[in-house]
Design an enzyme around this catalytic site. Structure first.
Site, PDB file in Angstrom:
ATOM      1  N   LYS A   4       7.161   6.897   7.509  1.00  0.00           N
ATOM      2  CA  LYS A   4       6.262   8.120   6.743  1.00  0.00           C
ATOM      3  C   LYS A   4       5.903   8.895   8.112  1.00  0.00           C
ATOM      4  O   LYS A   4       5.965   9.885   8.254  1.00  0.00           O
ATOM      5  CB  LYS A   4       5.651   8.180   5.693  1.00  0.00           C
ATOM      6  CG  LYS A   4       6.051   7.995   4.128  1.00  0.00           C
ATOM      7  CD  LYS A   4       5.360   7.617   3.333  1.00  0.00           C
ATOM      8  CE  LYS A   4       5.703   6.842   1.724  1.00  0.00           C
ATOM      9  NZ  LYS A   4       5.231   6.130   1.326  1.00  0.00           N
ATOM     10  N   GLN A  48      -1.786   5.979  -0.661  1.00  0.00           N
ATOM     11  CA  GLN A  48      -0.612   5.149  -0.521  1.00  0.00           C
ATOM     12  C   GLN A  48      -0.838   4.465  -1.489  1.00  0.00           C
ATOM     13  O   GLN A  48      -1.557   3.734  -2.075  1.00  0.00           O
ATOM     14  CB  GLN A  48      -0.584   4.325   0.547  1.00  0.00           C
ATOM     15  CG  GLN A  48       0.365   3.615   0.870  1.00  0.00           C
ATOM     16  CD  GLN A  48       2.184   4.106   0.912  1.00  0.00           C
ATOM     17  OE1 GLN A  48       2.206   5.260   1.318  1.00  0.00           O
ATOM     18  NE2 GLN A  48       2.954   3.260  -0.341  1.00  0.00           N
ATOM     19  N   ASP A  71       2.988  13.823  -3.613  1.00  0.00           N
ATOM     20  CA  ASP A  71       4.184  12.823  -3.808  1.00  0.00           C
ATOM     21  C   ASP A  71       4.324  13.578  -5.315  1.00  0.00           C
ATOM     22  O   ASP A  71       5.401  12.861  -6.070  1.00  0.00           O
ATOM     23  CB  ASP A  71       2.810  11.973  -4.485  1.00  0.00           C
ATOM     24  CG  ASP A  71       2.783  10.513  -3.830  1.00  0.00           C
ATOM     25  OD1 ASP A  71       4.375  10.692  -3.243  1.00  0.00           O
ATOM     26  OD2 ASP A  71       2.357   9.834  -3.309  1.00  0.00           O
TER      27      ASP A  71
END
Ligand code: NAD
Length: 254
Positions: A4, A48, A71
């Site tokens: 990422k 995360q 997200d």
């Protein structure tokens, strides 16, 4: 996470990282998220998951400013998805939809052709099955398919006769976490198969939820594992961050 960061930097985004110890306190993690919420340089915040116990990942996702959610997992953004209103959508489902568009367009990427050149396919008249109903993948991808007018079956661990539900589908999305669950005999000739699963076999090999070798012979198109949906998840994280920046600055997204 490394991929990422690498992709974000390669596309010109500046990244800020907070690596916290597994024993981080609720107060400290809260303060890190709030600091990024206030930081005007930041357009996308990614926490995360999963978090180590006893930290509750969903509770911390709720602390992220919805307009900076990279997200698409904040409850406000999931509510906007349900309403069909603009908001960041979850990344893996967006990646699935982009790959579906590529498969349906018949256009090959590369030589200057990029995802933004691919038209969004109409799924009216198409039957889709999504196997798995998680908050992260199954539920949001079902709504994205529904938004495009597909007729969607949401299947899960309690669904009876999965093989015959699958045989009826033009589009199969597998997001289960069971290696090679979906067999070629379950797939209608010419169906498009999108395999979200990432499962490590005892041998160390990574496989999806679909028996790739045999299914590839029947399907019109199928995504491999690794190298299919996974990299698209990273791409959509970048796309969400850029779109958040546009929205936050009142720039129209086309
Ligand atoms: P999850 O464990 O939260 O959900 C799994 C779902 O599958 C549940 O809804 C359950 O009802 C269903 N299920 C379980 N066993 C089943 C069975 N035998 N038949 C039918 N349904 C069954 O998992 P998740 O977070 O949605 O992830 C699913 C898979 O996708 C995992 O392998 C995960 O590693 C992978 N994943 C990949 C990406 C990516 O970027 N490619 C992103 C997220 C998750």
């Amino acid at each position: 996470v490394a991929s990422k960061q690498k992709t974000a930097n390669a596309t010109g985004l500046e990244t800020f990282d907070s690596y916290l110890p597994a024993g981080v306190s609720v107060a400290e993690l809260t303060s890190v998220i709030e600091q990024y919420n206030r930081d005007e340089r930041v357009d996308g915040i990614l926490l995360q998951l999963p978090l180590p116990a006893p930290l509750d990942g969903a509770a911390f996702v709720r602390l992220i400013a919805p307009e900076k959610d990279a997200d698409g997992l904040h409850p406000s953004n999931q509510g906007l998805l349900l309403q069909g209103a603009p908001a960041p959508r979850p990344c893996t489902p967006l990646g699935v939809m982009a790959l579906l568009d590529v498969a349906m367009s018949g256009i090959a990427l590369g030589d200057g052709t990029t995802l933004t050149d691919i038209p969004k396919a109409s799924l009216a008249g198409k039957k889709a099955i999504v196997i798995g109903r998680s908050q992260l993948v199954g539920k949001p991808v079902s709504f994205l398919l529904l938004e495009r007018n597909a007729t969607v079956v949401m299947a899960h661990s309690k669904s009876p006769d999965l093989p015959s539900l699958c045989r009826d589908a033009d589009i199969v999305v597998a997001a289960v976490g069971v290696p090679n669950l979906v067999k070629a005999e379950w797939i209608k000739d010419g169906a498009i198969v999108l395999d979200v699963g990432i499962n490590r076999l005892p041998s160390g090999k990574l496989v999806g939820d679909v028996d790739y070798e045999s299914t590839a012979k029947k399907a019109f198109a199928i995504t491999p594992v690794p190298g299919g949906v996974g990299p698209m998840t990273v791409a959509m994280l970048i796309s969400n961050t850029v779109e958040n920046c546009y929205r936050r600055n009142g720039i129209e997204i086309v």
